[in-house]
Scaffold this active site. Structure first.
Site, PDB file in Angstrom:
ATOM      1  N   ASP A 125       0.859  -1.184   0.000  1.00 24.13           N
ATOM      2  CA  ASP A 125       0.000   0.000   0.000  1.00 24.13           C
ATOM      3  C   ASP A 125       0.894   1.232   0.000  1.00 24.13           C
ATOM      4  OD1 ASP A 125      -1.945   1.954   0.449  1.00 24.13           O
ATOM      5  OD2 ASP A 125      -3.092   0.687   1.828  1.00 24.13           O
ATOM      6  N   ARG A 140      -0.310   4.399  -0.170  1.00 25.99           N
ATOM      7  CA  ARG A 140      -1.071   5.587   0.187  1.00 25.99           C
ATOM      8  C   ARG A 140      -0.497   6.285   1.428  1.00 25.99           C
ATOM      9  NH1 ARG A 140      -6.933   2.882   0.418  1.00 25.99           N
ATOM     10  NH2 ARG A 140      -5.621   1.251   1.356  1.00 25.99           N
TER      11      ARG A 140
END
Length: 357
Positions: free
Chosen positions: A289, A291
């Site tokens: 991930d 983000r």
């Protein structure tokens, strides 16, 4: 007062150059993104010296290349390596059809900070994280060739911090879930992607607000994709906020867990080959991930909120908001949108990413 660009503006220029296939210089290093590389520019770079291909540790593991630098590997280019060879190492689309890419020799001596910066810039430009890097260039090389020049120490520093967000504008926006809605637009000062806050009703600033951090998903939010649960989560969250009379939904432009739509489609293609969502990201060279949920904390604070009731199945969002000084008084589950097409995807999110499903 100077009219020239500061480091953030230079980095925005560098991201645009890399996306168009134009080389940049980070100090004494000439950098070209592997994804947008042309044969002419590769040949010209090889005429100047012996460049390496910088790839992330995840991609190196897939290629069985030694990552002596820990988080990345610097792969030596064979004498006959052309653009197709470079891009075959950068893009895993043909890995199963042509699994033998080596043996690959990797650099183990010298500092890899400039190579690391090159990979981070490729990621920021939403390109595959792979770059041709040639070090020890003449001091005036960038100026002589009209290339964007980034000072190394400032670049490395700015790659580790997030850009401040500017509250650009807000306006009333009547919606299906609430006629009393408002949309706020936030723009990072570094020229990156804008992020949005959708305010339902007029939530009080002195009590915990029902909120959701929602990452943009073009395929799910707009096209109704059955491969994920994003669209149902977006609509479900807005519906619950409308029923509650107030809430705040942050729409963060971090498509595909922060890797961008093109790379997300590459990950989908790998999933069609049998890899799960985490394995696909790793084969592309990305983390599980990519983000940055700190953006959500920045926006909530800018809007005057200090405590939230967070609608999420992802404990990482709760932990990040609390680390950023916001109080998460309740985690509100949001379990919607399971289909025959995304059941394995959701199971992977639970098993490998800790989602509470």
């Amino acid at each position: 007062m100077t009219l020239g660009p500061d480091i953030a503006e230079l980095m925005a220029r560098a991201r645009a150059d890399l996306r168009m296939g134009v080389p940049i210089c980070i100090g004494p290093a000439l950098v070209l993104a592997a994804e947008t590389l042309t044969q002419d520019r590769l040949s010209a770079t090889r005429d100047l010296g012996s460049p390496v291909l910088a790839i992330t540790q995840h991609r190196a593991t897939t290629l069985k290349a030694r990552a002596y630098d820990g988080d990345l590997a610097r792969v030596h280019l064979p004498i006959d390596a052309d653009r197709a060879w470079v891009q075959a190492l950068a893009d895993p689309v043909d890995d199963l059809r042509v699994p033998m890419k080596g043996p690959l020799s990797t650099e183990r001596d010298g500092n890899a900070d400039l190579h690391r910066a090159a990979l981070m810039l490729c990621k920021a430009a939403r390109l595959l994280p792979a770059a041709i890097v040639l070090t020890a260039m003449p001091e005036d090389f960038a100026e002589t060739n009209g290339l964007t020049y980034l000072p190394p120490s400032e670049t490395l520093h700015h790659l580790t911090i997030r850009s401040p967000l500017q509250d650009v504008v807000s306006a009333a926006l009547p919606m299906e879930v609430s006629e009393n809605g408002r949309l706020h637009v936030f723009r990072p000062k570094d020229g990156g992607e804008e992020h949005y806050a959708i305010e339902i009703g007029r939530p009080a600033r002195d009590t915990p607000v029902l909120s959701r951090l929602h990452s943009a998903c073009f395929t799910g939010d707009l096209l109704g994709s059955l491969k994920c649960d994003c669209g149902p989560q977006l609509r479900g969250a807005l519906r619950q906020m409308g029923e509650a009379g107030s809430g705040i939904l942050l729409y963060l432009n971090q498509e595909g867990r922060g890797i961008g739509l093109a790379n997300k489609m590459r990950a989908y293609a790998l999933q069609n080959q049998g890899f799960d969502t985490v394995e696909a990201n790793h084969r592309l060279g990305f983390e599980d991930d990519e983000r940055d949920f700190r953006l959500g904390a920045d926006i909530l604070r800018a809007l005057g909120f200090s405590s939230v009731r967070l609608m999420t199945n992802n404990p990482a969002k709760v932990a990040m908001l609390e680390t950023c000084g916001l109080s998460v008084v309740e985690r509100v589950p949001l379990k919607v949108g399971e289909t025959d097409f995304n059941r394995a995807y959701l199971a992977t999110k639970a098993a490998k990413s800790g989602h509470l499903l």
